[in-house]
Design an enzyme around this catalytic site. Structure first.
Site, PDB file in Angstrom:
ATOM      1  N   ASP A 239       0.657  -1.130  -0.023  1.00 17.50           N
ATOM      2  CA  ASP A 239      -0.412  -0.124   0.048  1.00 17.50           C
ATOM      3  C   ASP A 239       0.882   1.475  -0.062  1.00 17.50           C
ATOM      4  O   ASP A 239       1.816   1.145   0.625  1.00 17.50           O
ATOM      5  CB  ASP A 239      -0.442   0.117   1.420  1.00 17.50           C
ATOM      6  CG  ASP A 239      -2.267  -1.068   1.143  1.00 17.50           C
ATOM      7  OD1 ASP A 239      -2.428  -1.578  -0.382  1.00 17.50           O
ATOM      8  OD2 ASP A 239      -2.587  -1.235   2.408  1.00 17.50           O
ATOM      9  N   CYS A 386     -23.039  18.203 -13.934  1.00 12.40           N
ATOM     10  CA  CYS A 386     -24.431  17.971 -14.356  1.00 12.40           C
ATOM     11  C   CYS A 386     -25.499  18.753 -13.040  1.00 12.40           C
ATOM     12  O   CYS A 386     -26.621  18.984 -13.755  1.00 12.40           O
ATOM     13  CB  CYS A 386     -24.228  16.039 -14.641  1.00 12.40           C
ATOM     14  SG  CYS A 386     -25.416  15.775 -15.677  1.00 12.40           S
ATOM     15  N   HIS A 549     -19.226  16.027 -17.490  1.00 15.87           N
ATOM     16  CA  HIS A 549     -18.580  15.710 -16.696  1.00 15.87           C
ATOM     17  C   HIS A 549     -17.265  15.634 -16.905  1.00 15.87           C
ATOM     18  O   HIS A 549     -16.718  14.783 -17.262  1.00 15.87           O
ATOM     19  CB  HIS A 549     -19.028  13.817 -16.670  1.00 15.87           C
ATOM     20  CG  HIS A 549     -20.093  14.116 -15.750  1.00 15.87           C
ATOM     21  ND1 HIS A 549     -20.772  13.506 -14.771  1.00 15.87           N
ATOM     22  CD2 HIS A 549     -21.819  13.093 -16.439  1.00 15.87           C
ATOM     23  CE1 HIS A 549     -22.774  13.627 -13.946  1.00 15.87           C
ATOM     24  NE2 HIS A 549     -22.599  13.398 -15.496  1.00 15.87           N
ATOM     25  N   GLU A 551     -15.236  15.580 -15.191  1.00 14.05           N
ATOM     26  CA  GLU A 551     -14.209  14.883 -14.182  1.00 14.05           C
ATOM     27  C   GLU A 551     -13.836  13.782 -15.221  1.00 14.05           C
ATOM     28  O   GLU A 551     -13.162  12.965 -14.847  1.00 14.05           O
ATOM     29  CB  GLU A 551     -14.597  14.579 -12.799  1.00 14.05           C
ATOM     30  CG  GLU A 551     -16.070  13.811 -13.049  1.00 14.05           C
ATOM     31  CD  GLU A 551     -17.577  14.234 -13.656  1.00 14.05           C
ATOM     32  OE1 GLU A 551     -17.205  15.695 -14.169  1.00 14.05           O
ATOM     33  OE2 GLU A 551     -18.194  13.740 -13.066  1.00 14.05           O
TER      34      GLU A 551
HETATM   35  N1  GLN Z   1     -30.555  13.370 -13.512  1.00 13.22           N
HETATM   36  C1  GLN Z   1     -30.046  14.441 -14.357  1.00 13.22           C
HETATM   37  C2  GLN Z   1     -30.185  13.874 -15.629  1.00 13.22           C
HETATM   38  O1  GLN Z   1     -30.385  12.952 -16.332  1.00 13.22           O
HETATM   39  C3  GLN Z   1     -27.896  14.775 -13.948  1.00 13.22           C
HETATM   40  C4  GLN Z   1     -27.766  13.069 -14.402  1.00 13.22           C
HETATM   41  C5  GLN Z   1     -26.222  13.519 -14.095  1.00 13.22           C
HETATM   42  O2  GLN Z   1     -25.853  14.070 -12.828  1.00 13.22           O
HETATM   43  N2  GLN Z   1     -25.474  12.978 -14.371  1.00 13.22           N
HETATM   44  O3  GLN Z   1     -30.493  14.995 -16.580  1.00 13.22           O
END
Ligand code: GLN
Length: 572
Positions: A239, A386, A549, A551
């Site tokens: 680790d 999102c 996203h 990320e």
């Molecule tokens: N629930 C929301 C949508 O479907 C956001 C989705 C998410 O955060 N990936 O638009």
């Protein structure tokens, strides 16, 4: 033809097979080779899209719209390449294809059987995903001895027969437990894993031993004798502080050269780890520390917390921090706590920044909205991802634009102010209960407002130019361009990945913008309407959110511009 490295796991799952695979791939890349990786998930699910995050961790989204096991994310983060969805193979995909072909008469009346048809389909997929690379690492999910691994082990053995043993090596990643009542490192489970692998005709060329601490000489010799392999092919991987140190540690053991040697291949260049090492040291640094509150919901599993539901967000925070010379402590807070007791919102004052990541459904939504309001009013840096952006708009509509009970139709279908509404293209999928693989998925282009904070972050990071080049490459693959969408003529674009069904309702954008929220980027659809992709509050210290996203587009040497900007203002 590529050379293959097949990696399987022994003893238990969750020992970091994925990051070890990524590290080996990274090492080979440093020696000048082109490398890709395939993740085999032996479950029946077609993909990871419908899996619960608290059971399986985050769902990773590929640029071409695949919803995949999180390991593909690790491969991308280490290798800095876009890996397509075909690099994930599941039992479900294999059987579906074979059965579909049988129904279509493609087997010309033959009996369709496990052998050879299932392994043949697996091999076809492996060859397709690895085509054009020097090396391909195949990670077989689960643990040796799982029934569902058998077709895949059979397939790689059959691949070996086709291409010759000189072009394929096997690595077993195993775990040496140290039971607390005896405090002794035990090798027996590893011996059993070696035996079970052997039962499939596979003999490991390397054994990587994961454990709490460094493996000693006695245990190493035991394993070496039991497996009948060279002593320097048994590698200890204890680790450590950060996953990004693993390639450096494995290289201390000269694992890269040993693997190349096994293939009788000469390095194409000498590795240069200087930059990587510096960033890794930054992650572990004892200097300035910042604290981030992640207001979310997929965290409890029984008595335990599963931070893997947000692994890419956690990683993107780390990447930005490493590049800014700070380290971050992340606290995952269940948003429902703020619904039960509003006074707990004051705890948020103790953090340098607040993130509201993606999510689905109505549970915890009001708590998230309260946290966003708190960030907005108290000038605390905020990043919304999102659902985090959608709820930031709901909050702004309710509390600044006086749209009482404004909401997303995901939560309240009858709201008077549906500021977030289902995408037109999604309605049928929902009505027909077609949930798998039907969201707006993968990479899409966005045009940014040149006067926005978001624009300057993408520009400073170099992503504005890079993504435009990326589009040029993608244009050559027609079907991909169709997916990503069109941009305004002559405007530079950026691309980020998506996974959602709802969007900012265009009927309300003007009203919201007039009250001071800037829509800083949009995606231009084929019908010329705009889909809002980024928002920001110009007067706030840092209040930025995106429908995408980001990320999924961040690595240690190329942090996501939005995370970078967010962490930078957290430091201030
Ligand atoms: N629930 C929301 C949508 O479907 C956001 C989705 C998410 O955060 N990936 O638009």
């Amino acid at each position: 033809m590529p050379r293959f490295i097949v990696v399987s796991g022994g003893v238990i799952s969750g020992v970091g097979k994925g990051v070890t695979v990524s590290s080996i791939a990274k090492i080979l890349q440093e020696y000048g080779f082109s490398v890709t990786a395939i993740k085999i998930d032996p479950y029946i699910n077609y993909d990871a899209g419908t899996l619960r995050p608290t059971e399986h961790g985050e769902v990773w989204v590929t640029y071409d719209g695949g919803e995949i096991d999180q390991d593909l994310g690790n491969y991308e983060r280490f290798l800095n390449i876009d890996i397509p969805k075909k690099n994930n193979i599941t039992t479900g995909q294999v059987y579906k294809k074979v059965i579909d072909d049988e129904r279509a008469g493609k087997y010309l009346g033959k009996t369709v059987q496990f052998i050879p048809h299932i392994p043949d389909e697996i091999k076809k997929r492996i060859k397709d995903a690895s085509d054009g690379y020097d090396f391909c690492i195949i990670e077989i999910g689960g643990t040796i001895g799982d029934y569902e691994n058998i077709p895949f082990l059979f397939a790689v053995k059959s691949l070996e027969r086709e291409i010759g043993k000189e072009n394929i090596i096997y690595i077993l990643i195993t775990y040496l437990p140290v039971p607390s009542h005896i405090e002794e490192m035990k090798t027996k489970p590893t011996q059993q894993a070696i035996r079970m692998l052997g039962e499939n005709g596979i003999f490991a060329d390397f054994i990587i031993c994961r454990a709490k601490k460094e493996m000693d000489k006695v245990r190493k010799e035991k394993i070496e004798r039991y497996a009948n392999i060279k002593s320097d092919h048994v590698v200890s991987e204890p680790d450590i502080d950060t996953i990004y140190r693993i390639p450096l540690d494995l290289e201390k053991d000269k694992l890269g050269l040993k693997i190349l040697n096994e293939f009788k291949v000469i390095p194409k260049k000498n590795p240069n780890w200087i930059e990587w090492e510096k960033l890794v040291d930054n992650i572990a640094n004892n200097g300035k520390k910042i604290t981030i509150a992640m207001v979310c919901k997929y965290i409890d599993i029984g008595e335990y917390e599963l931070k893997d539901s947000y692994v890419s967000v956690n990683q993107a925070i780390q990447h930005a921090c490493a590049n800014l010379g700070v380290s971050a402590e992340i606290k995952w807070i269940d948003s429902k706590k703020f619904e039960q007791d509003e006074s707990r919102l004051n705890e948020l004052k103790n953090y340098n920044g607040i993130i509201v990541p993606g999510g689905f459904g109505s549970s915890g939504v009001e708590g998230k909205i309260k946290a966003i309001e708190f960030a907005r009013k108290n000038n605390i840096p905020f990043l919304g991802l999102c659902y985090g952006m959608q709820l930031a708009i709901v909050e702004f509509a309710r509390n600044v634009c006086n749209m009482k009970d404004a909401n997303t139709t995901e939560v309240d279908e009858k709201t008077k102010y549906p500021v977030i509404n289902i995408l037109e293209s999604q309605k049928e999928f929902i009505n027909d209960k077609k949930y798998g693989g039907t969201m707006r998925l993968g990479a899409y282009a966005a045009v940014l407002d040149e006067k926005s904070k978001v624009f300057s972050l993408y520009e400073q990071s170099g992503r504005l130019n890079e993504d435009s080049d990326r589009i040029d490459k993608i244009k050559k693959q027609k079907e991909q361009l169709f997916r990503i969408g069109i941009a305004d003529e002559n405007k530079k674009i950026i691309i980020e990945r998506h996974r959602h069904r709802y969007e900012v309702n265009p009927d309300f954008t003007k009203q919201i913008q007039d009250k001071g929220l800037l829509f800083s980027g949009y995606h231009l659809r084929a019908d010329k309407t705009k889909l809002m992709e980024f928002i920001e509050l110009p007067k706030h210290k840092f209040f930025v959110a995106t429908q995408s996203h980001p990320e999924f587009n961040s690595s240690l040497n190329k942090p996501s511009p939005l995370f970078y900007g967010f962490i930078k203002s957290c430091i201030k």
